[in-house]
Design a protein around this motif. Structure first.
Motif, short mmCIF file in Angstrom:
data_model
loop_
_atom_site.label_atom_id
_atom_site.label_comp_id
_atom_site.label_asym_id
_atom_site.label_seq_id
_atom_site.Cartn_x
_atom_site.Cartn_y
_atom_site.Cartn_z
N GLY A 128 -77.33 134.58 7.77
CA GLY A 128 -78.04 134.83 6.52
C GLY A 128 -77.95 133.73 5.50
N HIS A 129 -77.37 132.56 5.86
CA HIS A 129 -77.30 131.47 4.91
C HIS A 129 -78.60 130.68 4.85
CE1 HIS A 129 -72.63 131.20 5.30
NE2 HIS A 129 -73.05 132.27 4.65
N SER A 130 -79.49 130.88 5.82
CA SER A 130 -80.65 130.01 5.95
C SER A 130 -81.87 130.59 5.23
CB SER A 130 -80.98 129.78 7.42
OG SER A 130 -81.38 131.00 8.01
N ALA A 131 -82.84 129.71 5.01
CA ALA A 131 -84.05 130.10 4.31
C ALA A 131 -84.86 131.15 5.08
CB ALA A 131 -84.89 128.86 4.03
N PRO A 132 -85.07 131.03 6.39
CA PRO A 132 -85.91 132.02 7.07
C PRO A 132 -85.42 133.45 6.90
CG PRO A 132 -85.56 130.14 8.49
CD PRO A 132 -84.67 129.94 7.31
N THR A 133 -84.09 133.64 6.93
CA THR A 133 -83.57 135.00 6.78
C THR A 133 -83.93 135.57 5.42
OG1 THR A 133 -81.73 134.40 8.23
CG2 THR A 133 -81.47 136.38 6.88
N ALA A 134 -83.72 134.76 4.38
CA ALA A 134 -84.02 135.24 3.02
C ALA A 134 -85.52 135.46 2.82
CB ALA A 134 -83.49 134.24 2.01
N VAL A 135 -86.33 134.57 3.36
CA VAL A 135 -87.78 134.70 3.18
C VAL A 135 -88.29 135.93 3.92
CG1 VAL A 135 -90.00 133.61 3.63
CG2 VAL A 135 -88.09 132.24 2.80
N ARG A 136 -87.79 136.16 5.13
CA ARG A 136 -88.24 137.34 5.88
C ARG A 136 -87.85 138.63 5.19
NH1 ARG A 136 -86.95 133.75 10.29
NH2 ARG A 136 -88.85 133.33 11.50
N ALA A 137 -86.74 138.60 4.47
CA ALA A 137 -86.31 139.81 3.77
C ALA A 137 -87.11 140.07 2.50
CB ALA A 137 -84.82 139.71 3.43
N LYS A 138 -87.52 139.01 1.79
CA LYS A 138 -88.16 139.17 0.49
C LYS A 138 -89.67 138.92 0.50
CE LYS A 138 -84.28 140.13 -1.41
NZ LYS A 138 -84.01 141.49 -1.90
N ALA A 139 -90.14 138.17 1.48
CA ALA A 139 -91.58 137.86 1.54
C ALA A 139 -91.99 137.81 3.00
CB ALA A 139 -91.88 136.54 0.83
N MET B 109 -95.71 131.44 8.18
CA MET B 109 -94.95 130.25 8.52
C MET B 109 -94.55 130.24 9.98
SD MET B 109 -92.62 129.85 5.09
CE MET B 109 -92.01 128.23 5.51
N ASP B 110 -94.26 131.41 10.54
CA ASP B 110 -93.95 131.50 11.97
C ASP B 110 -95.15 131.04 12.80
OD1 ASP B 110 -91.37 132.39 11.68
OD2 ASP B 110 -91.93 134.51 11.69
N ARG B 111 -96.34 131.54 12.45
CA ARG B 111 -97.54 131.16 13.20
C ARG B 111 -97.82 129.66 13.06
NH1 ARG B 111 -99.53 136.23 11.21
NH2 ARG B 111 -100.57 135.18 9.48
N ALA B 112 -97.63 129.12 11.86
CA ALA B 112 -97.85 127.69 11.65
C ALA B 112 -96.87 126.86 12.46
CB ALA B 112 -97.75 127.36 10.16
N ALA B 113 -95.60 127.27 12.46
CA ALA B 113 -94.59 126.53 13.21
C ALA B 113 -94.89 126.56 14.70
CB ALA B 113 -93.21 127.10 12.93
N ASP B 114 -95.33 127.71 15.22
CA ASP B 114 -95.67 127.80 16.64
C ASP B 114 -96.82 126.85 16.99
OD1 ASP B 114 -93.70 129.65 17.03
OD2 ASP B 114 -95.04 131.39 16.84
N ILE C 264 -101.36 125.30 5.79
CA ILE C 264 -100.77 126.61 5.56
C ILE C 264 -99.25 126.49 5.45
CG2 ILE C 264 -100.36 128.88 6.61
CD1 ILE C 264 -103.17 128.72 7.78
N TRP C 265 -98.64 125.69 6.34
CA TRP C 265 -97.18 125.51 6.29
C TRP C 265 -96.75 124.94 4.94
CZ3 TRP C 265 -92.80 126.62 8.90
CH2 TRP C 265 -91.66 125.90 8.55
N ASP C 266 -97.46 123.92 4.47
CA ASP C 266 -97.08 123.30 3.19
C ASP C 266 -97.21 124.30 2.04
OD1 ASP C 266 -96.62 120.95 4.53
OD2 ASP C 266 -98.60 120.11 4.10
N ALA C 267 -98.31 125.08 2.03
CA ALA C 267 -98.52 126.04 0.95
C ALA C 267 -97.48 127.16 1.01
CB ALA C 267 -99.93 126.62 1.04
#
Length: 783
Positions: free
Chosen positions: A294-305, A312-317, A358-361
Motif C-alpha cells: 500500500g505504499h505505492s501510487a496504484p494502490t491509493a489511486v485504485r482505492a480513491k479513484a 490507466m490500466d488500459r493505457a499501460a496495457d 490518456i495516460w498523461d491526463a
C-alpha cells in the motif's frame, strides 16, 4: 564500469545516414518484384504462416531442419503477388531466421575448426583444409548478407514511431552486431553506423523497455543524444514499475524490470551520474512490496479513484503492447495482404498515441488525488508518486542517524553506494572483483539449506572469509581515520541487492590464525561521487585498529533495510508516536507452537518462553499456544500489542516465497497473510525461527520474507535469521537479548534492541568463534 561501446566514427551526419537508408537503397535481389511473382497472395500468406509454425517449433526444439524449413517458407512468401512492395512481416521474419541460422552454423563451425586443429596437417593437406575452411565461412556469411538486405528494407518500410519500425531496428542492430563480431562489417557502407541504429532504437517509444536499454548499453556516452535517450527511458520507468502485473504473475515481469534497472544503473555510472544511479537502485527495490502493501501510487489511486485507475490500466496495457507474434516479440505476425498489415500497424500507432494522451491526463488527475490524500491523512507513509525517487528529497534523509551502504554487483565488480550526511551525492566505492561469485554463492546457498551436512560449517566459514577483505576497510572510510569502535560501535544500515542480500554482511570475518594484514595498505578505490578521490589509503591509526579486529562485528553495529525509503517511513512513524505521547506499558504477544506440529521439539526455545513469562507481568502478556496459536487469533492480536515473539518452526517455499511461513496449530502463517494485516501498533517483533529473513534467490531485490513483511506493514524493529540456526544458539542469543531489553517493570525499549542484539551475537561469537552458523544468522531490520 566495463560497458564497452563502439567508438565514434567520422563521416556523414546521422540525418544524412538515415536519408541514405530510407530513400537510396537499391532494390535487393532477394526481394522479388511483381514481374517475378510466382504464387498468389493467399499462397504467400499460407507460406508465411507455415514459416511461423516451423520457426516456433525450432525455438522449442532447436532443430536445424525446422529452421531451414522456416527460411524456405519465408522466401516462398516473398514471391507472392503483393505488388512491387513485399510485406514487412515476411521480410523481417526472414531476416531474423537467417541470423539464427548463421549463429547456429557459426557455433558448429567453431567446434569443427577446433577438432581440425587437434589433428596436425602438413603441406597439401593443410592448404586443402584452409581452402575448405574459407569456403565454409563464405557459405555461412551468405546468410548474414541476405539478412542485412532484409533488415535494411524492413526499417525503411514503416514510419519511425510504429512498433514494426522498432522491430525492424532491433533486427538491423542484431545483424550489424553479428557482422562486426564476424569481421564482416565495413564502415564504408551506405547507411547508419551501428551506434546510430542503437541510439535510434533506444529513443523509440514503441520498442520494449528491455530492447531499448540493451541498445543504449552499446552506445558511447559521448555520442550526441545519449543523455536524451537515457532520460527518455527513465521517464517511462514509473509506468513499468507501478503497473507490473497481478500477484499471480509477478516473477517474470519483476525479473525483466530488475535486469533493465541494473543496466540503467550501470549506464548512469558510465555517464558519471551517481545520484541518478542511486535513484534507479532505489526505484528497483521492493517494487512488489510497494504495490501490494500500500505504499505505492496504484494502490491509493485504485482505492480513491477507481475509474482513473482503470483507464490507466488500459493505457499501460496498450503502451506495453509490442504488436508482434504472441510468443515471439521480435517476429511480426503475418497478415494476408500488405495493405492489411499496414492498416494494423497504423491502427496500433493511433491507439498508442491516443492512450499516451490518456495516460498523461490520468496521471495528472491521480497526482491530484494523492496530494489530497496526503494532506488529509498524516500516516507517516510517503506521498505516493509515479516518479523515480529523488535523491535529495527521498533518499538522503535516510542517513540522518547513520550511513546507509547499498551494495550492488555488476560485471564481476562489487560496488557500494554510500549515502551519508554532508554529501550531496552518493559516493561509489569499488569493493573488489569476484570471478567465481555465482558458483561460490550457489555452494553457499546449498550448504545453508542442508542443516545435516558435515560441510555446512566449513562452507559458511569459507564464504564469510572470502568476502571479508572487500569490506574490512569500510568502517574507517565512513567514520574517519581516528575512529575507535571501543565498547559502543557506530551504527550502519545495509541495503544489499542481488544474491548479496543472502549474505550476513554484518558477520563477515577472518578465521585464520595468522591473518594476512598486507591488504591494510591497499587503497580503497572511489570510482564516482561528488569530490571523489581516486584512492583512499587508510592511515596508520586505522591500520592498527584493523589489525586487532577480525570481524565486522568488532567495529560496527549493523542493521538492514529492504529499501532506503522504508527507513524514512519507519522513523516518521516513530516520531509521530512520540509526538502523540504514546508512552504506556508494553503489551507483549508470545506465540509458541511446536507440540502439535510434528516437527522436532525445541527445548532451548521453551526456556526462552519461561524467561519471557517471568520478565513480563501477566496482565501485559498474552500467551498463544497449541490450539490458541491459530492464524486468525494471531492477526487479531496485532491490534492490541506493541511487541510480539514467535517461537516456532518455519518453512520456505522455493517456488512461491509468498507462501513461506511460520508453522502454527491450524495452518502456516504466511507472508501473504502478514501483508494483508497492518502492523502499525507493533514496535518490536522477534521471529525465533529458521531463515525468516532469507530472501528468494530468484528475486532477491524484493526481500519477500516474513521479517520484511512485518517491517513493510508497520513494525519498525524486526529481528530475524538469514540462515537456519541451532536451538541452543538461538536460545542463548535470545536470553541475552531479553535480559537487557525487558526492564524490571516489564517495559520494552525497542530503541535498545539493536545494541543488545549486537552484544548478544558478539557474546555467542566469543563462545564459538569458529562456528559462524551459531552467531551469524541473527539480523535486525529497521530503525
Amino acid at each position: 564500469m566495463a560497458y564497452v561501446s563502439y567508438s565514434r566514427q567520422d563521416g556523414p551526419s546521422e540525418a544524412d545516414q538515415w536519408a541514405d537508408l530510407n530513400w537510396r537503397i537499391p532494390r535487393p535481389e532477394i526481394l522479388p518484384s511483381a514481374q517475378d511473382a510466382k504464387v498468389s497472395a493467399g499462397a504467400a500468406w499460407r507460406a508465411a504462416r507455415a514459416g511461423m509454425d516451423a520457426y516456433r517449433a525450432y525455438t522449442e526444439s532447436g532443430d536445424a531442419a525446422r529452421l531451414d524449413a522456416a527460411i524456405e517458407a519465408f522466401k516462398r512468401a516473398l514471391a507472392g503477388r503483393a505488388g512491387d512492395t513485399p510485406q514487412f512481416s515476411h521480410v523481417n521474419n526472414l531476416a531474423n531466421a537467417l541470423v539464427d541460422r548463421f549463429e547456429m552454423r557459426r557455433e558448429a563451425l567453431i567446434v569443427e575448426h577446433q577438432s581440425d586443429r587437434a589433428e596436425p596437417q602438413h603441406g597439401d593437406d593443410m592448404r586443402a583444409a584452409l581452402k575448405d575452411h574459407a569456403a565454409r565461412i563464405g557459405a555461412r556469411r551468405k546468410d548474414l548478407d541476405e539478412a542485412l538486405v532484409c533488415a535494411q528494407w524492413a526499417v525503411a518500410a514503416r514510419p519511425d514511431d510504429s512498433p514494426d519500425a522498432a522491430r525492424g531496428l532491433t533486427t538491423l542492430s542484431r545483424v550489424q552486431r553479428q557482422r562486426k563480431a564476424s569481421g564482416m562489417f565495413q564502415y564504408s557502407w551506405r547507411g547508419p553506423q551501428p551506434q546510430s541504429v542503437d541510439l535510434r532504437l533506444a529513443l523509440m517509444p514503441s520498442a520494449p523497455l528491455a530492447d531499448r536499454v540493451a541498445a543504449l548499453r552499446r552506445v558511447s556516452s559521448s555520442k550526441p543524444g545519449f543523455r536524451t535517450a537515457f532520460e527518455t527511458i527513465v521517464k517511462i520507468l514509473p509506468r513499468t514499475l507501478a503497473w507490473i502485473g497481478p500477484r499471480g504473475n509477478w516473477r517474470q515481469p519483476a525479473r525483466e524490470t530488475a535486469d533493465a534497472l541494473d543496466d540503467l544503473i550501470g549506464l548512469a555510472l558510465y555517464d558519471d551520474n551517481p545520484a541518478r544511479a542511486m535513484e534507479l537502485f532505489e526505484a528497483g527495490r521492493g517494487v512488489l512490496w510497494d504495490r501490494i502493501v500500500g505504499h505505492s501510487a496504484p494502490t491509493a489511486v485504485r482505492a480513491k479513484a477507481a475509474a482513473v485507475a482503470r483507464r490507466m490500466d488500459r493505457a499501460a496495457d496498450c503502451l506495453d503492447e509490442h504488436g508482434g507474434a504472441a510468443d515471439l516479440r521480435h517476429m511480426a505476425e503475418p497478415h494476408r495482404r500488405e495493405s492489411r498489415e499496414r492498416r494494423a500497424d497504423a491502427r496500433l500507432r493511433r491507439r498508442r498515441a491516443r492512450q499516451q494522451k490518456i495516460w498523461d491526463a490520468m496521471s495528472s488527475r491521480a497526482h491530484a488525488v494523492l496530494r489530497a490524500e496526503a494532506k488529509r491523512h498524516d500516516t507517516g507513509k510517503p506521498e505516493a508518486t509515479f516518479l523515480v525517487p529523488d535523491y535529495t528529497r527521498d533518499i538522503l534523509p535516510a542517513a540522518a542517524e547513520g550511513p546507509v551502504v547499498c551494495v550492488w554487483r555488476r560485471d564481476y565488480k562489487t560496488l557500494a553506494f554510500v549515502v551519508q550526511e554532508g554529501h550531496d551525492a552518493p559516493r561509489v566505492l569499488e569493493l573488489g572483483h569476484s570471478w567465481r561469485f555465482d558458483k561460490d554463492m550457489e555452494e553457499y546457498l546449498l550448504a545453508i539449506d542442508d542443516v545435516s551436512s558435515e560441510t555446512r560449517e566449513q562452507t559458511v566459514r569459507k564464504t564469510l572469509e572470502q568476502f571479508y577483505p572487500m569490506f574490512r576497510k569500510l568502517p574507517w572510510y565512513l567514520f574517519g581515520q581516528d575512529y575507535d569502535p571501543g565498547d559502543d560501535p557506530r551504527r550502519i544500515w545495509w541495503c544489499p541487492s542481488g544474491l548479496l542480500a543472502t549474505l550476513p554482511l554484518h558477520a563477515l570475518a577472518s578465521f585464520a590464525q595468522n591473518a594476512d594484514d598486507s591488504d591494510h595498505r591497499e587503497p580503497v578505490k572511489e570510482v564516482r561521487g561528488a569530490g571523489a578521490r581516486d584512492r583512499w589509503l587508510p592511515g596508520e591509526s586505522a591500520r592498527r585498529r584493523m589489525a586487532t579486529s577480525t570481524c565486522l562485528l568488532d567495529v560496527m553495529t549493523s542493521s538492514y533495510t529492504p529499501t532506503v525509503r522504508s527507513l524514512v517511513w519507519a522513523r516518521e512513524t516513530r516520531d509521530a508516536k512520540a509526538r502523540a505521547n504514546e508512552s504506556h506499558q508494553t503489551n507483549m504477544l508470545l506465540v509458541t507452537s511446536d507440540q502439535d506440529s510434528g516437527l522436532e521439539s525445541l527445548p532451548g526455545s521453551a526456556g526462552v518462553c519461561k524467561q519471557i513469562q517471568k520478565l513480563v507481568p501477566p496482565n501485559h502478556l498474552t500467551l498463544l499456544t497449541e490450539e490458541q496459536a491459530s492464524v486468525r487469533q494471531i492477526l487479531r492480536a496485532f491490534d492490541h500489542h506493541e511487541a510480539v515473539h514467535f517461537d516456532c518452526h518455519s518453512y520456505r517455499d522455493p517456488r512461491n516465497p509468498w507462501r513461506s511461513g511460520l508453522v502454527l496449530h491450524d495452518r502456516p502463517l504466511t507472508v501473504e497473510d502478514l501483508v494483508d494485516r497492518s502492523a502499525d501498533r507493533l514496535d518490536f517483533a522477534y521471529l525465533a525461527a529458521c531463515a525468516t529473513a532469507l530472501t528468494d534467490e530468484q528475486l532477491p531485490d524484493e526481500m519477500i520474507t516474513l521479517a520484511a513483511a512485518l517491517h513493510y506493514t508497520g513494525c519498525p524493529n524486526v529481528i530475524g535469521t538469514l540462515t537456519p540456526s541451532t536451538d541452543r544458539s538461538t536460545a542463548r542469543v535470545t536470553r541475552n537479548l531479553y535480559s537487557g531489553l525487558i526492564s524490571a517493570d516489564g517495559r520494552i525499549d525497542p530503541e535498545e534492541c539493536v545494541r543488545l542484539l549486537h552484544a548478544a551475537v558478539s557474546a555467542e561469537r566469543t563462545r564459538l568463534p569458529d562456528h559462524p552458523t551459531a552467531w551469524s544468522p541473527f539480523i535486525h531490520i529497521g530503525i
